[in-house]
Write an enzyme that holds these catalytic residues in place. Structure first.
Site, PDB file in Angstrom:
ATOM      1  N   GLU A 126       0.779  -1.222   0.000  1.00  8.73           N
ATOM      2  CA  GLU A 126       0.000   0.000   0.000  1.00  8.73           C
ATOM      3  C   GLU A 126       0.818   1.284   0.000  1.00  8.73           C
ATOM      4  OE1 GLU A 126      -3.451   0.039  -0.209  1.00  8.73           O
ATOM      5  OE2 GLU A 126      -3.084  -2.089  -0.642  1.00  8.73           O
ATOM      6  N   SER A 148     -50.361 -34.379   0.909  1.00  5.74           N
ATOM      7  CA  SER A 148     -50.646 -35.549   1.748  1.00  5.74           C
ATOM      8  C   SER A 148     -49.727 -35.660   2.957  1.00  5.74           C
ATOM      9  CB  SER A 148     -50.538 -36.828   0.915  1.00  5.74           C
ATOM     10  OG  SER A 148     -51.569 -36.865  -0.048  1.00  5.74           O
TER      11      SER A 148
END
Length: 743
Positions: free
Chosen positions: A153, A442
């Site tokens: 950086e 069902s």
């Protein structure tokens, strides 16, 4: 020396001439001639006299004087403006300097807390919110982390005073060469400037000012000329206020590194399961590489991409002398990999569901760091996810958008696994296991027979499967039909459920009372508005998969309701005592233990010889029920062993009908595959069921009841209902007698 009279003569100095006399004498003296070899000086031309070519005359002299005037004026303006700007800059820097708090107060700037979720073995499996674990001193992180960040950086971090004109100029040049505006793309910001941006230039979040936290963060990241100027001033103030290491510590705590990890300590724990102080060069490089694009390079999203980015950072570290060639080669040969917890990345749907079960101020909106102790079993979770994935890959057509969901729980309602869709590595996604309310088909029928069994009837009691119609007030005639469109005459309850016959289910529901069925289903945990007509018996009502699975758990545990739960305990991080305990588990009894044991037997026949045979688990006893709704929009299979209850739902999100799929098909196969994996290595345990005896068959025959005159149709011919030895009629008579009423 002698003298007259013996006296010493007086000594006197020669008289000195006055200055005037010396000048007069010099004037009278004859002038000396100049040496012959010296040139006689030419008389000077008057500055103001003579013609062109002189210094003081002509256009050249005029241009010189004009140029000198302009240069002098510019110089005068420049130094005055410079002094003015310098004074303004100094005042601005001193202003920001006076506003900056101690560095320790800037370490944690989150507006929300973090939530860490632990499984049933207290192992971390998920994180929510902004995961954070503070670094207060630079020695708390490995040098590999510090060096990787600086190399990546801001290589001049320890040499500049907060800003880098060279870096800005280089960034502008790159941006322009790539066809962007000067401030778009590369910013040329120093680490100090990046830290200033992370601090939002000292402007704290204010909910009254900003509509959302996201809007506040977007404003912090805006790039304008004026904001860059403020950023530079703020950075210089930080350089005056803090040491380089303090600035770096603030940055290492505030940087976002993907996967909800805020800061390098949290990211180290999130991805590698170790403290940041223990990171090797490869791991430190991977974390530093995330700074460029945390979401894109997060190793949990794409490990290979994260490793490629880390290789670039390793090269930068070597080029700048932070690591040796041997360390570089070792890092390239052994790239960083994820911890087991991060690698599995399972339980996203479960984590979201548990977060919703707790209060928002302690989960989604917490300002504290919270620990959630949950019921998740990561082994079972992986088994469920793998079963769905493998069955879908083998059985579904390529490009199919059909979805599925799975819930696995213990008999007390403790959820062990949850899959809310085909995409399993998610956070905040639509959870079909808990959010999708679908017709149950069902799979609802066990609650109809539970009502009958709880009234004292056995699985061998009989009911007639025949053409049958009912006049429903306000709706007209309702004529249920079996899936096969055939009728089977007199059948036992166990056969009616095993073959999922519709007519007997409706008859029994009408006989025992729809309200009774509705109450039993509701008491078992189906917390929705249930249908009021006879279609209730066939699953016309909607429910969620987690509710249905919880209701089946009530059948397994002997007839007691359960409330499905995933949260065992909630604590604030660092506290010894919990703020919340378990919310869920066993509830009230719904049906008798004997009725529940009979029902388990009936449901075991569904798998042994009925519609659910694809769910067989070999020698391991299992029970369950299939379910398919009208037009096959939903397909269910829910069942259990003595150890676990598992529910599977399949369908389309837009209610498109499934093609060739029923509950006894793919859902049963997914259920079977999941349960085989879940029970791998577990001893075989018998189901808690009761088998009916011959005596049950004899007493199941009920006396004829002629009170019901509902119409039935067969081949278009109206007939009387056949009620001889009919359980539905017998139960109806018992219920009517109980309340002192009759038709």
């Amino acid at each position: 020396m002698g003298s007259k009279g013996g006296k010493r003569p007086v000594l006197r100095a020669d008289k000195r001439q006055t200055t005037a006399k010396r000048r007069e004498k010099a004037a009278k003296a004859p002038a000396k001639s100049a040496p012959a070899n010296k040139r006689k000086a030419s008389p000077r031309t008057s500055r103001r006299g003579g013609s062109g070519g002189g210094r003081g005359r002509g256009p050249i002299a005029w241009i010189r004087r004009l140029f000198g005037f302009i240069v002098g004026l510019l110089w005068s303006l420049t130094w005055r403006v410079s002094v003015g700007v310098g004074l303004v800059l100094a005042v601005a820097v001193l202003y920001f300097y006076s506003q900056l708090p101690p560095a320790t107060e800037l370490i944690d700037g989150r507006t929300r807390g973090s939530v860490t979720l632990l499984d049933r073995d207290n192992q971390v499996f998920a994180w929510r919110g902004e995961q954070f674990d503070s670094i207060t001193e630079i020695h708390q992180v490995s040098d590999n982390v510090k060096n990787a960040v600086v190399a990546t950086e801001d290589r001049r971090f320890y040499r500049h005073f907060g800003i880098s004109p060279r870096g800005v100029a280089s960034a502008v040049k790159i941006n322009l060469s790539e066809g962007r505006s000067a401030l778009s793309g590369h910013g040329g910001s120093t680490l100090t400037q990046q830290t200033a941006k992370l601090l939002c230039l000292g402007v704290p979040y204010d909910s009254d000012t900003w509509e959302t936290e996201a809007a506040y963060e977007d404003d912090c990241r805006r790039t304008t000329i004026w904001r860059k100027v403020k950023e530079a001033i703020f950075a210089m103030a930080m350089e005056l206020k803090y040491t380089k290491d303090e600035i770096l510590v603030i940055y290492l705590n505030r940087a976002y590194l993907g996967a909800s990890a805020r800061g390098f300590e949290a990211a180290s724990q999130r991805y590698f399961g170790i403290p940041a102080a223990q990171l090797n060069p490869a791991q430190g490089a991977m974390l530093a590489g995330l700074l460029k694009a945390p979401t894109r390079y997060a190793p949990t999203s794409n490990l290979a991409r994260a490793q490629d980015r880390a290789d670039t950072v390793i090269k930068l570290m070597y080029d700048q002398g932070y690591i040796t060639a041997a360390e570089r080669d070792d890092a390239w040969a052994h790239p960083a990999t994820l911890s087991e917890a991060a690698k599995s990345n399972t339980g996203g749907y479960f984590a979201d569901w548990v977060m919703d079960t707790g209060p928002n101020f302690l989960t989604r909106d917490t300002t504290e760091d919270v620990i959630l102790y949950t019921t998740l079993d990561q082994r079972i979770q992986a088994a469920a996810e793998g079963a769905m994935r493998d069955v879908f890959e083998a059985k579904l057509k390529e490009g199919s958008e059909a979805q599925a969901a799975i819930v696995v729980m213990s008999a007390d309602g403790a959820v062990r696994a949850m899959v809310g869709g085909r995409e399993t590595q998610v956070s905040g996604a639509f959870n079909r296991a808990t959010m999708a309310r679908r017709q149950t088909g069902s799979s609802f029928k066990p609650f109809v027979y539970a009502a009958a069994l709880d009234l004292g009837y056995t699985p061998l009691a009989t009911v007639v499967d025949e053409p049958y119609c009912i006049d429903v007030p306000g709706s007209g005639e309702y004529c249920p039909k079996n899936y096969s469109r055939n009728f089977h005459g007199r059948v036992t309850l166990v056969d009616a459920l095993k073959d999922s016959l519709n007519v007997p289910a409706v008859k029994v529901a009408e006989a025992v009372g729809l309200e009774n069925v509705r109450k039993i289903a509701s008491d078992f945990g189906i917390d929705n508005e249930l249908a009021v007509g006879p279609a209730l018996a066939l699953g016309a009502s909607e429910s969620t998969l987690v509710e249905m699975s919880g209701a089946y758990a009530g059948i397994l545990n002997g007839g007691r309701s359960v409330h499905p739960y995933g949260l065992r305990e909630l604590r604030i991080q660092g506290d010894d005592s919990p703020l919340m305990g378990q919310e869920g588990g066993f509830g009230e009894r719904v049906i008798s233990d004997q009725a529940a044991r009979y029902l388990v037997y009936m449901m075991s026949q569904v798998i042994d010889a009925g519609t659910g045979q694809r769910a067989k688990l070999g020698d391991r006893p299992a029970a369950g029920k299939t379910g398919t709704t009208q037009a096959a929009r939903d397909a269910w299979f829910i069942g259990f062993t003595a150890d676990y209850v598992t529910g599977v739902w399949m369908g389309y999100d837009d209610n498109t009908p499934l093609t060739g799929v029923t509950g006894g098909g793919l859902p049963a196969e997914i259920w079977q595959e999941a349960m085989l994996r879940i029970h791998d290595g577990l001893p075989v345990t018998q189901l808690p069921m009761a088998l009916p005896s011959a005596a049950d068959l004899q007493t199941a025959e009920a006396p004829r009841y002629e009170g019901n005159t509902n119409s039935a149709r067969s081949n278009g011919t109206e007939q009387r209902r056949r009620g001889s030895d009919n359980l539905a009629e017998r139960v109806l008579q018992d219920v009517l007698n109980l309340f002192g009423r009759g038709n």
